[in-house]
Motif scaffolding. Structure first.
Motif, PDB file in Angstrom:
ATOM      1  N   LYS A   1       0.835  -1.207   0.000  1.00 36.92           N
ATOM      2  CA  LYS A   1       0.000   0.000   0.000  1.00 36.92           C
ATOM      3  C   LYS A   1       0.873   1.261   0.000  1.00 36.92           C
ATOM      4  O   LYS A   1       0.566   2.233  -0.705  1.00 36.92           O
ATOM      5  N   LEU A   2       1.943   1.247   0.778  1.00 37.38           N
ATOM      6  CA  LEU A   2       2.826   2.411   0.808  1.00 37.38           C
ATOM      7  C   LEU A   2       3.492   2.612  -0.554  1.00 37.38           C
ATOM      8  O   LEU A   2       3.636   3.752  -1.017  1.00 37.38           O
ATOM      9  N   ALA A   3       3.857   1.505  -1.204  1.00 34.92           N
ATOM     10  CA  ALA A   3       4.442   1.604  -2.544  1.00 34.92           C
ATOM     11  C   ALA A   3       3.430   2.181  -3.532  1.00 34.92           C
ATOM     12  O   ALA A   3       3.764   3.048  -4.358  1.00 34.92           O
ATOM     13  N   ILE A   4       2.180   1.709  -3.447  1.00 32.40           N
ATOM     14  CA  ILE A   4       1.143   2.181  -4.372  1.00 32.40           C
ATOM     15  C   ILE A   4       0.879   3.671  -4.205  1.00 32.40           C
ATOM     16  O   ILE A   4       0.849   4.435  -5.183  1.00 32.40           O
ATOM     17  N   TYR A   5       0.692   4.112  -2.963  1.00 32.12           N
ATOM     18  CA  TYR A   5       0.245   5.483  -2.725  1.00 32.12           C
ATOM     19  C   TYR A   5       1.380   6.502  -2.653  1.00 32.12           C
ATOM     20  O   TYR A   5       1.156   7.694  -2.934  1.00 32.12           O
ATOM     21  N   SER A   6       2.585   6.072  -2.276  1.00 32.00           N
ATOM     22  CA  SER A   6       3.665   7.044  -2.093  1.00 32.00           C
ATOM     23  C   SER A   6       4.795   6.933  -3.107  1.00 32.00           C
ATOM     24  O   SER A   6       5.530   7.901  -3.302  1.00 32.00           O
ATOM     25  N   LEU A   7       4.959   5.768  -3.745  1.00 30.75           N
ATOM     26  CA  LEU A   7       6.049   5.601  -4.702  1.00 30.75           C
ATOM     27  C   LEU A   7       5.559   5.500  -6.150  1.00 30.75           C
ATOM     28  O   LEU A   7       6.163   6.069  -7.058  1.00 30.75           O
ATOM     29  N   MET A   8       4.452   4.803  -6.369  1.00 32.53           N
ATOM     30  CA  MET A   8       3.975   4.631  -7.745  1.00 32.53           C
ATOM     31  C   MET A   8       3.565   5.941  -8.427  1.00 32.53           C
ATOM     32  O   MET A   8       3.600   6.027  -9.662  1.00 32.53           O
TER      33      MET A   8
ATOM     34  N   LEU B   1      10.817  -2.209  -5.587  1.00 33.16           N
ATOM     35  CA  LEU B   1       9.985  -1.082  -5.176  1.00 33.16           C
ATOM     36  C   LEU B   1       9.316  -1.360  -3.835  1.00 33.16           C
ATOM     37  O   LEU B   1       9.255  -0.491  -2.954  1.00 33.16           O
ATOM     38  N   VAL B   2       8.813  -2.594  -3.659  1.00 33.16           N
ATOM     39  CA  VAL B   2       8.152  -2.939  -2.397  1.00 33.16           C
ATOM     40  C   VAL B   2       9.160  -2.972  -1.254  1.00 33.16           C
ATOM     41  O   VAL B   2       8.859  -2.557  -0.126  1.00 33.16           O
TER      42      VAL B   2
END
Length: 443
Positions: A251-258, A330-331
């Motif tokens: 979730k952090l990868a989706i919302y903050s990195l992607m 990324l994760v």
């Protein structure tokens, strides 16, 4: 004296094995001087595969690649060696992280066979390291094991999914030579480890937030109960779901990195770009999502998105992730950010392997926002456990790697403000408790 049994924490993030040395749990060295083996495998491709190592087949990415490599008896690296090989050359092999997260899901027969083989590879290494630690000769191997398991592996098929997952682990343990295998709930094991520190009876809320699952138990503990092997009457309420640290990392990868790779940006029409590819790219514990992302057609889809996008340079980074197989990278970057935010208010994340100088600053508030659904789910599990038990705890015992998140602790303090919070060994409590259970079962 050589112990012919061990307790194994086959974890989503890390694995341990150990036994009792006198009255004290002893965890074997698993990876160099570490007592934890990262739940990671890197299955190396042979040189003959170099020409067809990526998108040369219409067969599913996971089935086709892993099935072929495992059938070829390819070179396998485990633990930190797996991470190192993936970091140095992700395309030279297939990297698997947290295989336990896949168990209990709706696997095809071929996928079930693959994950049984993967679990066997990890358990073989765990058993070998435990025997090496005890200096057991190959002729006198460990025969008996208690394996930890969550209350529920997956929420999809309930008890049926749990049975499938346990069957895969049981067969894998038998494949590496264990003659008898028992299972124990991980939160109960953590509770039994905490119980060794108590000098009076208490009702304890065990909050075990691991890499793959959250298990909440309200259990009666005390020094007079320690000798009892069957603790079912003391377990007053428990609830568990597949909510864990890996879900939070994703979730952090989706919302903050992607967003750096185009997620949430607009098409030339002014409408947002579709989210599915961006989510599938980092959903490393969903087989179908990874199959979808690593299809041969995805390259053309990304090229089409670049033509439609107002910010094509960002979408080009998604193409780099796809070509270089950087989903786990990324994760893992998100995971390191989550760990840093346990002690800091913000942290800088480098994504230099996607693009030189690419980085993102993430705050603890952004983490809490990204894992809002996970926190809400954990809150429901805590409420369910207390409702089932018709009791409130005397204290809260917090364990599991993901329990360090500030949002978890703030949630507990909000729900139970007057109940003392005790921090356990985040990575070792379950494993040490399994040592005690194994000793009482087999010694």
């Amino acid at each position: 004296m050589t112990k012919n049994y061990c307790g194994i924490d086959f974890g989503t993030s890390n694995c341990t094995a150990g036994w009792l040395n006198g009255d004290e749990p002893e965890l074997a060295l698993m990876d160099g001087d570490s007592r934890y083996l990262s739940s990671a495998l890197y299955i190396q491709r042979r040189k003959a595969d170099d020409n067809d190592q990526h998108h040369d087949s219409d067969e599913p990415y996971i089935n086709e690649s892993l099935h072929r490599l495992l059938a070829q008896d390819a070179k396998v690296f485990l633990g930190q060696a797996a991470h190192q090989h993936y970091s140095s050359d992700p395309l030279a092999g297939v990297f698997i992280r947290s295989p336990k997260s896949m168990l209990g899901s709706r696997l095809t027969p071929a996928q079930s066979q693959i994950y049984r083989q993967i679990c066997t590879l990890l358990l073989k290494e765990i058993k070998h390291k435990a025997q090496q630690h005890q200096q057991i000769a190959e002729a006198a191997t460990l025969d008996y094991a208690v394996l930890g398991r969550p209350v529920h592996f997956q929420g999809i098929d309930g008890a049926l999914g749990d049975e499938r997952a346990e069957a895969i682990l049981r067969q894998a343990a038998a494949d590496v030579g264990f003659r008898e295998i028992q299972f124990a709930y991980e939160p109960v094991a953590a509770a039994m480890e905490f119980e060794r520190s108590l000098d009076k009876e208490q009702l304890v809320l065990v909050v075990d937030i691991g890499g793959g699952t959250s298990d909440i138990s309200l259990i009666r503990l005390g020094p007079k109960r320690m000798a009892q092997l069957d603790r079912s009457s003391d377990l007053l309420g428990h609830a568990g779901r597949r909510i864990g640290g890996v879900d939070m990392d994703i979730k952090l990868a989706i919302y903050s990195l992607m967003p750096l790779l185009g997620r949430g940006t607009q098409a030339l029409t002014g409408r947002p770009l579709p989210n599915s590819l961006f989510s599938d790219a980092v959903n490393i514990i969903d087989i179908q999502a990874q199959e979808n992302f690593y299809r041969p057609q995805t390259s053309a889809e990304i090229q089409q998105l670049m033509l439609q996008a107002k910010e094509p340079a960002k979408v080009a980074r998604l193409g780099q992730l796809y070509q270089q197989h950087l989903s786990y990278y990324l994760v893992q970057a998100a995971e390191q950010a989550k760990i840093s935010l346990a002690d800091q208010t913000d942290t800088a994340v480098s994504l230099a392997r996607v693009e030189p100088e690419l980085s993102q600053l993430i705050s603890s508030a952004q983490l809490d926002q990204a894992i809002y659904q996970e926190l809400n789910g954990i809150q429901k599990l805590i409420s369910q456990s207390m409702t089932d038990a018709s009791s409130k705890p005397d204290c809260i015992f917090l364990t599991g790697g993901a329990s360090a998140a500030k949002g978890i602790q703030a949630l507990l303090q909000t729900m139970l403000p007057d109940i003392p919070l005790v921090h356990g060994d985040r990575f070792g409590s379950v494993g040490k408790g399994l040592c005690s259970i194994a000793a009482r079962t087999f010694r």
